[in-house]
Design an enzyme around this catalytic site. Structure first.
Site, PDB file in Angstrom:
ATOM      1  CB  CYS A   5       0.848  -0.524   4.840  1.00  0.00           C
ATOM      2  SG  CYS A   5       0.221  -0.617   3.164  1.00  0.00           S
ATOM      3  CG  HIS A  52       1.986   3.444   5.814  1.00  0.00           C
ATOM      4  ND1 HIS A  52       2.865   3.169   4.781  1.00  0.00           N
ATOM      5  CD2 HIS A  52       0.748   3.106   5.368  1.00  0.00           C
ATOM      6  CE1 HIS A  52       2.178   2.688   3.759  1.00  0.00           C
ATOM      7  NE2 HIS A  52       0.905   2.636   4.080  1.00  0.00           N
ATOM      8  CG  ASN A  87       0.633   3.191   0.411  1.00  0.00           C
ATOM      9  OD1 ASN A  87       1.587   2.572   0.851  1.00  0.00           O
ATOM     10  ND2 ASN A  87      -0.605   3.013   0.844  1.00  0.00           N
TER      11      ASN A  87
END
Ligand code: UT7
Length: 328
Positions: free
Chosen positions: A122, A255, A285
């Protein structure tokens, strides 16, 4: 040699299939698993995510996002002299060949420019931005395409309700160009491999088959605790390098994993929620794609204006984390 790296174009791509929490509830119920819109929203802030259809690859989403970014920059694909793709869901097993090479082919680029993948889960986009910035400032490349692209739905275990409701597919891209005007002001990257096990796809290829699990595993609470502590630290590090205060940040683009982590970071930096770009509610996500997706949304709806300061920051498997501070 140019002193700075500037963001001169952004683009994004979401696969058309939108999957709401209600859809996820129905999908899991068919497998005898219980979840609800209320649980997903209250624990993560996610209301929907997008899933790519079978056969759609990270390179497809990435190439589309890249075309939009190249258009915004007023360039042609062959003007690009380096392609970096951040992904944990590469087109080919082991990223062999790299998704960046596939994107190069799909964009019709024939100028032999370098192309490489970056793997920091990520944090991948922030890592790739930092790599690109350093290549530009050392004079080796002038116009770099940086892409975050994922089809995380391929590695989700739909029998694991603790993870499958959280992730989605998509891609975002930026074109970075050498400039005498700032630009990227500071980047900082970190990793701590002692925590590799808390967020991983634990399988490996052995004898032509997968040994172990090819599904994403996450110890959500362990990731949550680490994320909150490192994100504030790395944000302050880049501020310090640039000689700036948190109050000078116009837009925080974290993020997009969990709204509670994002709120926690904004609060620790003393930033009001109005200064944070939030897409986790609609995208879920999307790992390395989440920051460039959010950046493109806020660029195109006019929130981010020329001269403003943006802070990008991410945390992910590895354990990796990092931040980028830039002037638009
Ligand atoms: O992108 C990389 C970075 N990743 C992250 O930042 C993720 C970080 N972690 C998180 O975002 C959160 O830890 C989660 C959203 C993953 C989980 O939230 P939580 O508040 O930590 O929940 P929990 O894991 O403590 O689970 C609470 C309860 C459990 O039930 P019991 O044991 O209390 O009876 C779970 O079994 O919620 C249950 N649960 C669910 N219930 C309904 C877990 N998943 C679900 C679900 N639907 N989908």
């Amino acid at each position: 040699m140019s002193k700075y790296t500037r963001i001169v174009g952004t683009g994004s791509c979401l696969p058309p299939r939108r999957v709401s929490n209600h859809d996820m509830t129905t999908l899991l119920a068919a497998r005898g698993l219980d979840t609800s819109d209320e649980w997903i929203v209250s624990r993560s802030g996610i209301s929907a995510r997008h899933f790519a259809d079978d056969g759609v690859l990270s390179s497809d989403l990435g190439a589309t996002a890249a075309r939009h970014a190249i258009d915004m920059a007023g360039l042609k694909p062959d003007d690009i002299d380096l392609i970096i793709v951040a992904t944990s869901t590469p087109d080919f097993l082991g990223g062999f060949p790299s998704t960046a090479c596939v994107v190069q082919r799909k964009l019709g680029i024939t100028n032999d420019c370098a192309a490489l993948d970056v793997q920091a889960v990520c944090s991948g986009f922030v890592y790739a931005m930092s790599v690109a910035d350093n290549f530009i400032r050392c004079g080796m490349h002038k116009r770099v395409l940086v892409i975050g692209a994922e089809v995380f739905s391929r590695i989700l275990d739909f029998n694991d309700r603790t993870t499958c409701v959280l992730f989605g597919d998509g891609a975002g891209a930026v074109v970075l160009a050498a400039s005498d005007e700032p630009g990227v002001l500071a980047t900082r990257l970190h990793a701590d491999g002692r925590h590799a096990d808390i967020l991983c796809v634990p399988g490996a290829v052995q004898g032509g088959a997968i040994a172990g699990s090819a599904f994403l595993y996450m110890d959500g609470q362990a990731v949550f605790k680490l994320a909150v502590s490192v994100l504030e630290k790395v944000a302050n590090e880049v501020l310090q390098i640039a000689g700036m205060e948190a109050s000078q940040i116009d837009w925080l683009i974290p993020h997009q994993a969990n709204i509670r982590i994002m709120q926690g970071t904004a609060k620790k930096l003393g930033l009001p929620m109005e200064k944070m770009v939030v897409t986790v509610d609609q995208h879920g996500n999307t790992s390395a794609a989440s920051i460039p997706l959010a950046l493109d949304v806020a660029m195109r709806d006019g929130r981010i204006k020329a001269g403003q300061h943006i802070m990008l920051e991410a945390v992910g498997g590895g354990f990796t984390w990092g931040a980028v501070l830039a002037r638009i």
